[in-house]
Scaffold this motif. Structure first.
Motif, PDB file in Angstrom:
ATOM      1  N   VAL A 134     -11.599 -31.737 -12.756  1.00  0.00           N
ATOM      2  CA  VAL A 134     -12.476 -31.141 -11.749  1.00  0.00           C
ATOM      3  C   VAL A 134     -11.922 -29.765 -11.544  1.00  0.00           C
ATOM      4  N   THR A 135     -13.029 -28.808 -11.348  1.00  0.00           N
ATOM      5  CA  THR A 135     -12.678 -27.211 -11.358  1.00  0.00           C
ATOM      6  C   THR A 135     -12.113 -27.053  -9.934  1.00  0.00           C
ATOM      7  N   THR A 136     -11.035 -26.292 -10.092  1.00  0.00           N
ATOM      8  CA  THR A 136     -10.228 -26.094  -8.866  1.00  0.00           C
ATOM      9  C   THR A 136     -10.609 -24.353  -8.545  1.00  0.00           C
ATOM     10  N   PRO A 137     -11.077 -23.628  -7.712  1.00  0.00           N
ATOM     11  CA  PRO A 137     -11.250 -22.365  -7.536  1.00  0.00           C
ATOM     12  C   PRO A 137      -9.742 -21.816  -7.333  1.00  0.00           C
ATOM     13  N   ILE A 138      -9.751 -20.585  -8.097  1.00  0.00           N
ATOM     14  CA  ILE A 138      -8.424 -19.677  -7.930  1.00  0.00           C
ATOM     15  C   ILE A 138      -8.609 -18.658  -6.855  1.00  0.00           C
ATOM     16  N   GLY A 139      -7.587 -18.550  -5.836  1.00  0.00           N
ATOM     17  CA  GLY A 139      -7.476 -17.853  -5.010  1.00  0.00           C
ATOM     18  C   GLY A 139      -8.473 -17.813  -3.850  1.00  0.00           C
ATOM     19  N   GLY A 140      -8.986 -18.879  -3.736  1.00  0.00           N
ATOM     20  CA  GLY A 140     -10.073 -19.382  -2.610  1.00  0.00           C
ATOM     21  C   GLY A 140     -10.731 -20.483  -2.900  1.00  0.00           C
ATOM     22  N   GLY A 141     -11.679 -20.795  -1.916  1.00  0.00           N
ATOM     23  CA  GLY A 141     -12.682 -21.935  -2.167  1.00  0.00           C
ATOM     24  C   GLY A 141     -11.877 -23.105  -1.633  1.00  0.00           C
ATOM     25  N   PHE A 142     -12.284 -24.325  -2.149  1.00  0.00           N
ATOM     26  CA  PHE A 142     -11.732 -25.578  -1.720  1.00  0.00           C
ATOM     27  C   PHE A 142     -10.460 -26.038  -2.286  1.00  0.00           C
ATOM     28  N   LYS A 143      -9.566 -26.683  -1.395  1.00  0.00           N
ATOM     29  CA  LYS A 143      -8.258 -27.136  -2.039  1.00  0.00           C
ATOM     30  C   LYS A 143      -8.366 -27.929  -3.123  1.00  0.00           C
ATOM     31  N   SER A 144      -7.237 -27.833  -4.020  1.00  0.00           N
ATOM     32  CA  SER A 144      -7.376 -28.587  -5.342  1.00  0.00           C
ATOM     33  C   SER A 144      -7.749 -30.373  -4.954  1.00  0.00           C
ATOM     34  N   ILE A 145      -8.785 -30.903  -5.629  1.00  0.00           N
ATOM     35  CA  ILE A 145      -9.177 -32.215  -5.654  1.00  0.00           C
ATOM     36  C   ILE A 145      -7.522 -33.097  -6.085  1.00  0.00           C
ATOM     37  N   ASN A 146      -7.005 -32.775  -7.134  1.00  0.00           N
ATOM     38  CA  ASN A 146      -5.986 -33.378  -7.607  1.00  0.00           C
ATOM     39  C   ASN A 146      -4.936 -33.396  -6.431  1.00  0.00           C
ATOM     40  N   VAL A 147      -4.387 -32.522  -5.874  1.00  0.00           N
ATOM     41  CA  VAL A 147      -3.560 -32.379  -5.032  1.00  0.00           C
ATOM     42  C   VAL A 147      -3.813 -32.976  -3.767  1.00  0.00           C
ATOM     43  N   THR A 148      -5.225 -33.140  -3.191  1.00  0.00           N
ATOM     44  CA  THR A 148      -5.546 -33.598  -1.957  1.00  0.00           C
ATOM     45  C   THR A 148      -5.561 -35.310  -2.185  1.00  0.00           C
ATOM     46  N   LEU A 149      -5.882 -35.675  -3.324  1.00  0.00           N
ATOM     47  CA  LEU A 149      -5.794 -37.104  -3.629  1.00  0.00           C
ATOM     48  C   LEU A 149      -4.468 -37.461  -3.891  1.00  0.00           C
ATOM     49  N   ARG A 150      -3.561 -36.851  -4.352  1.00  0.00           N
ATOM     50  CA  ARG A 150      -2.337 -37.356  -4.510  1.00  0.00           C
ATOM     51  C   ARG A 150      -1.684 -37.440  -3.180  1.00  0.00           C
ATOM     52  N   LYS A 151      -2.050 -36.365  -1.993  1.00  0.00           N
ATOM     53  CA  LYS A 151      -1.253 -36.553  -0.936  1.00  0.00           C
ATOM     54  C   LYS A 151      -2.025 -37.560   0.039  1.00  0.00           C
ATOM     55  N   LYS A 152      -3.265 -37.818  -0.350  1.00  0.00           N
ATOM     56  CA  LYS A 152      -3.939 -38.773   0.381  1.00  0.00           C
ATOM     57  C   LYS A 152      -3.679 -40.245   0.085  1.00  0.00           C
ATOM     58  N   PHE A 153      -3.060 -40.587  -0.979  1.00  0.00           N
ATOM     59  CA  PHE A 153      -2.620 -41.678  -1.420  1.00  0.00           C
ATOM     60  C   PHE A 153      -1.195 -41.687  -1.545  1.00  0.00           C
ATOM     61  N   ASP A 154      -0.551 -40.973  -1.275  1.00  0.00           N
ATOM     62  CA  ASP A 154       1.108 -40.714  -1.459  1.00  0.00           C
ATOM     63  C   ASP A 154       1.444 -41.226  -2.919  1.00  0.00           C
ATOM     64  N   LEU A 155       0.785 -40.520  -3.781  1.00  0.00           N
ATOM     65  CA  LEU A 155       1.181 -40.648  -5.193  1.00  0.00           C
ATOM     66  C   LEU A 155       2.284 -39.853  -5.591  1.00  0.00           C
ATOM     67  N   PHE A 156       3.292 -40.254  -5.240  1.00  0.00           N
ATOM     68  CA  PHE A 156       4.780 -39.615  -5.145  1.00  0.00           C
ATOM     69  C   PHE A 156       5.034 -39.235  -6.651  1.00  0.00           C
ATOM     70  N   ALA A 157       4.799 -39.919  -7.762  1.00  0.00           N
ATOM     71  CA  ALA A 157       5.340 -39.672  -9.012  1.00  0.00           C
ATOM     72  C   ALA A 157       4.122 -39.316  -9.994  1.00  0.00           C
ATOM     73  N   ASN A 158       4.610 -38.176 -10.512  1.00  0.00           N
ATOM     74  CA  ASN A 158       3.663 -37.781 -11.760  1.00  0.00           C
ATOM     75  C   ASN A 158       4.502 -38.112 -12.951  1.00  0.00           C
ATOM     76  N   PHE A 159       3.729 -38.807 -13.907  1.00  0.00           N
ATOM     77  CA  PHE A 159       4.276 -39.289 -15.152  1.00  0.00           C
ATOM     78  C   PHE A 159       3.437 -38.814 -16.433  1.00  0.00           C
ATOM     79  N   ARG A 160       4.082 -38.031 -17.144  1.00  0.00           N
ATOM     80  CA  ARG A 160       3.422 -37.299 -18.406  1.00  0.00           C
ATOM     81  C   ARG A 160       4.600 -37.607 -19.359  1.00  0.00           C
ATOM     82  N   LEU A 161       3.954 -37.839 -20.693  1.00  0.00           N
ATOM     83  CA  LEU A 161       4.533 -38.014 -22.101  1.00  0.00           C
ATOM     84  C   LEU A 161       3.623 -37.672 -23.164  1.00  0.00           C
ATOM     85  N   PRO A 162       4.273 -37.164 -24.080  1.00  0.00           N
ATOM     86  CA  PRO A 162       3.481 -36.895 -25.173  1.00  0.00           C
ATOM     87  C   PRO A 162       2.420 -37.749 -25.872  1.00  0.00           C
ATOM     88  N   GLY A 163       2.877 -38.809 -26.413  1.00  0.00           N
ATOM     89  CA  GLY A 163       2.221 -39.910 -26.999  1.00  0.00           C
ATOM     90  C   GLY A 163       1.599 -39.814 -28.379  1.00  0.00           C
TER      91      GLY A 163
END
Length: 335
Positions: free
Chosen positions: A74-103
């Protein structure tokens, strides 16, 4: 024979290339035989045009009910506009662990890194204000609760999966209180896992070490901002963000997402690489206890990359999104 369970999953195709890569992934998931019931929602600018909200309440309700979501970029505007959808959802549902691996196979043969990133605190709490004209203050928040639970997540994952080392990455030489608290919590947790080596490296040195000798690392434990940056750096080992999966995990809720951008410049051209979202979907299958299906898709994906006959342009091929998905489906059929 017992009837297969149907998994209700919230689906956020996203914008830009999101709908294209999402459609490719859905085709592959359907071929696994796992039953899904998708609840599809728009988010961001598209949702605002339709509902007058960047994240409709119905989307929140769907994730709250289903406990699992698959999300395209989802596009996040830079320097203005609406807040990051990613960050908003993580905070809303308290998704405290972000997990990434190459695969996928790394440009550094044999490198196998896990990135565990605290997902709700640090500089990403979004507490900013203008003190006086020309002076802006941004607040970094680190708590004992947040630091302890992400450290426990990292060590418990390491123990379960046979990982041997964890390094906490920090800047406590400068941010002595905030990063110092993060380290103190990690050290305390580490005491309960004596079989796992625990070390600490400063963030800037870590970036240099990752470029020079990534073999020294196994699992990296990082605060929010550091984890965001280092996970992108490590994505370069396998060819970029278009190839790596992402999972945002809470106590009882999870959102699996592609971590790359929405690439509006190539949207609608059927040339985007769906690998990142597909790998995220593989993590989702594991989360849903559909390991056989997850492994089948993973093997097919690795076969396609190994054969090098049908790759997308970003990794040196000439195939488009649809053709790449067709190749993965063909490899699954041969498996």
């Amino acid at each position: 024979m017992a009837e297969k369970k149907t998994h209700k999953v919230t689906l956020i195709p996203g914008d830009g290339i999101g709908p294209e890569v999402t459609q490719a992934v859905l085709r592959i998931l359907e071929a696994t035989g796992v039953k899904f019931e998708w609840e599809r929602f728009a988010a961001g600018a598209e949702a605002f045009e339709i509902f007058g909200e960047y994240i409709p309440q119905a989307l929140y309700d769907s994730i709250e009910h289903n406990k699992v979501a698959l999300k395209g970029p989802v596009t996040t505007p830079i320097g203005g506009g609406f807040k990051s959808i990613n960050v908003t959802l993580r905070k809303k549902f308290d998704l405290f662990a972000n997990f990434r691996l190459p695969g996928l196979e790394s440009k550094w043969p044999g490198v196998d890194l896990i990135i565990v990133r605290e997902n709700t605190e640090g500089e990403y709490v979004g507490l900013e204000h203008e003190v006086v004209p020309g002076v802006v203050e941004s607040i970094k928040v680190i708590t004992e609760k947040g630091s302890t639970r992400i450290a426990k997540f990292a060590f418990e994952y390491a123990r379960k999966h046979g990982r041997k080392k964890i390094h906490s990455i920090h800047k406590a030489n400068i941010m002595k209180l905030s990063d110092g608290l993060f380290l103190a919590c990690a050290r305390k947790v580490a005491e309960g896992f004596p079989e796992i080596f625990y070390g600490e490296h400063i963030i800037d040195n870590t970036c240099m070490q990752l470029v020079m000798n990534p073999y020294q690392y196994d699992t990296l434990l990082l605060e929010n901002l550091y984890g965001d940056i280092v996970s992108d750096l490590c994505a370069a080992f396998v060819g970029g963000l278009g190839l790596v999966p992402g999972a945002n995990l809470g106590v009882d809720c999870a959102i699996f997402e592609a971590v790359h951008g929405s690439a509006p410049d190539i949207a609608g051209k059927d040339i985007a690489n769906p690998t990142a979202l597909l790998q995220s979907a593989i993590l989702m299958l594991h989360h849903l206890n559909e390991a056989d299906a997850a492994n089948k898709v993973q093997r097919a994906l690795e076969t396609v990359y190994g054969e090098k006959k049908c790759l997308t342009r970003d990794v040196g091929g000439t195939c488009g999104t649809t053709q790449f998905a067709d190749a993965v489906l063909a490899a699954m059929a041969r498996d």
